[in-house]
Design an enzyme around this catalytic site. Structure first.
Site: not given
Length: 548
Positions: A82, A153, A183-184, A196, A269
């Protein structure tokens, strides 16, 4: 031959190629040795917890590749990381890779050419130490400013801008010999739930998705990006249920493969994220992801879960849930990406890998010095910039709290009882040190419930008030508003050190008597650049790339 008997060496070796796993430590652990030697796992992700220095990383990669050769693997491993730059930068440290701007900071420069050069410079460092697969660029469109896991991000909230900049980073990455990953998929930007910690639910139709989320991915697929990472968000209006997109055949095969024509490697992921782990579980998620059409399932942290997932896939083959034909087709895609990106050895270059790394690292540092002033954004300035050096500057930074498990270290070393052990935060301490080189500074860490004495401002020549996601952490604005800084008749500089949304809806209250600067990331280099900007040594020429 019955399939149950066929599930021996050939099929087991094939299954191993469909996993990417992580481990703990600076050298190959016994767990990772077991996965490579006994279960033929063919891909590894390196986390920040695995990176000590460039030399140690190079040796670690060589040791992992040696394990794969000893286990009889026909091709080198894909070693992924990453390294988005900015806040998610597993390889960036004073002893490893350079710190370079992340996505939103790059978009603030307005220069796709600079983004391409940054992508290339970062990838060249990775290639020099043997890393051949990077989980970047982020192609998510950050349409929800409350997004707790994407935010800066992302390259912004405009799909076409995101497509432009993500494609530029991908081009630079490929040119340096590293495989980029969009991504994603199909888009994690329009949610305020962190996958998460839970399952984001995005209630969009197929038409709405096509107009926003899919625009960058469509551009990247058309440009030939070699890999795409699927995300853990549900799209019930498209799939008809709340299954994560990463486990949905409608999304992975239907939209990505069949409709968009993607022929490269699909990786999920990490399945240990709660959006999957707290639902179907990691082993069940591995099977369902492969059923959906993924080529590689990612499990980053826990050996017991990695092993259980492999065993579950073993059982799913004779059961017919995972087909041998599909495994072999995915294996061929993985092999093709390895052939393009995993071959070659930089140690053959003149002077060995050290000379190669030293050269690309110097270029990355030079590019960092160029890029950060171009990303730093003076949103407005009512005469507070430049600060005078004749008086003490009062620096107020927020008590650091954990951001999310994509940004936080993940190994426990910095995480304490209340979020982060160093309550000032390493980057904010670097900012204070950079200011102290230019004059006297009084640094105060403010937090909810802690009184800020008016005496702090006695004899001050200016105030820098740093925020970090104050639109969500409302206590930061409450602390600011309890002080009547306007009445002090001092130069006041407000700083957004992460997302540029801190003052949304409140601009009119501040813009006629303060300066406001956005850095888009609380990295040391970004804040050291800010110190130069507020003292007028360099211009911050960035432009906010999202609607605020």
């Amino acid at each position: 031959m019955p399939l149950a008997q066929e599930l021996t060496d050939e099929i087991k070796r094939e299954i191993g190629q469909h996993f990417v796993v992580g481990f703990h430590g600076f050298t190959p652990s016994d767990d990772i040795k077991t996965l490579i030697r006994e279960y033929h796992v063919g891909n590894v992700i390196l986390m920040k917890r695995n990176i000590q220095s460039a030399a140690q990383t190079r040796q670690l990669v060589e040791d992992l590749q040696a394990l794969a050769r000893e286990a009889g693997q026909e091709q080198p491993m894909l070693i992924g990381i990453d390294q988005e730059n900015g806040l998610v930068s597993a390889f960036s440290s004073p002893t490893a890779g350079a710190t370079l701007p992340g996505a939103m900071a790059l978009a603030a420069t307005g220069s796709p050419d600079l983004a391409q050069r940054v992508g290339g410079a970062s990838a060249a460092e990775l290639k020099a130490v043997g890393i051949n697969w990077v989980y970047s660029p982020v192609a998510d469109v950050n349409t929800d400013s409350r997004n707790p896991v994407i935010g800066v991000r992302s390259f912004g909230d405009d799909p076409e801008r995101v497509a432009l900049f993500a494609s530029a980073v991908a081009r630079g990455t490929v040119a340096a010999g590293v495989a980029p990953t969009a991504k994603h998929f199909p888009g994690h930007g329009d949610t305020h739930v962190d996958s998460h910690l839970g399952l984001p639910r995005i209630a969009k139709t197929r038409a709405q998705l096509a107009m926003e989320e899919l625009v960058p991915f469509r551009a990247l697929v058309a440009a030939g990006i070699p890999s795409v990472m699927t995300g853990h968000m549900s799209l019930p209006l498209i799939t008809g249920d709340d299954a994560p997109a990463s486990l949905s055949r409608t999304v992975t095969t239907g939209i990505l493969r069949e409709e968009m024509g993607f022929a490269g490697v699909v990786v999920t992921d990490c399945l240990e994220m709660d959006a999957v782990a707290a639902g179907v579980g990691v082993p069940g998620g591995a099977v369902r992801a492969l059923e959906a059409g993924a080529d590689v399932v990612m499990i980053c942290h826990t050996f017991a879960l990695q092993l259980a997932a492999i065993v579950e896939v073993y059982a799913a083959v004779p059961d017919g849930r995972v087909g041998v034909t599909a495994l072999r087709a995915g294996g061929a895609r993985i092999a093709a990406m390895k052939a393009q990106f995993a071959l070659g050895n930089d140690s053959a270059a003149p002077g060995g890998w050290e000379a190669r790394f030293a050269g690309v690292h110097e270029e990355s540092l030079r590019l960092s010095r160029e890029a950060y002033p171009r990303s730093t954004t003076v949103v407005w300035n009512a005469g507070a910039i430049p600060l005078s050096r004749n008086w003490p500057v009062i620096l107020l930074t927020p008590r650091v709290e954990a951001v999310n498990r994509a940004v936080d270290p993940g190994d426990g070393t910095l995480i304490g009882e209340n979020g982060v052990r160093n309550t000032a935060g390493a980057a904010y301490l670097a900012f204070a040190a950079a200011l102290e080189k230019r004059g006297a500074v009084r640094h105060f860490v403010f937090e909810e419930g802690r009184e800020i004495s008016e005496d702090l401002f006695d004899g001050a020549g200016g105030v820098i008030w740093v925020m970090r996601n104050a639109d969500v952490k409302r206590w930061q604005l409450a602390c600011l508003e309890r002080l009547d800084l306007k009445a002090k008749k001092l130069p006041i500089i407000l700083v957004s050190s992460c997302g540029p949304y801190d003052l949304v809806g409140k601009q009119a209250e501040y813009e006629d008597w303060t300066a406001y600067v956005a850095t888009y990331e609380f990295t040391a280099v970004a804040l050291e650049t800010l110190a130069a900007v507020v003292h007028g040594e360099t211009a911050g020429t960035g432009r906010v790339p999202v609607e605020i």
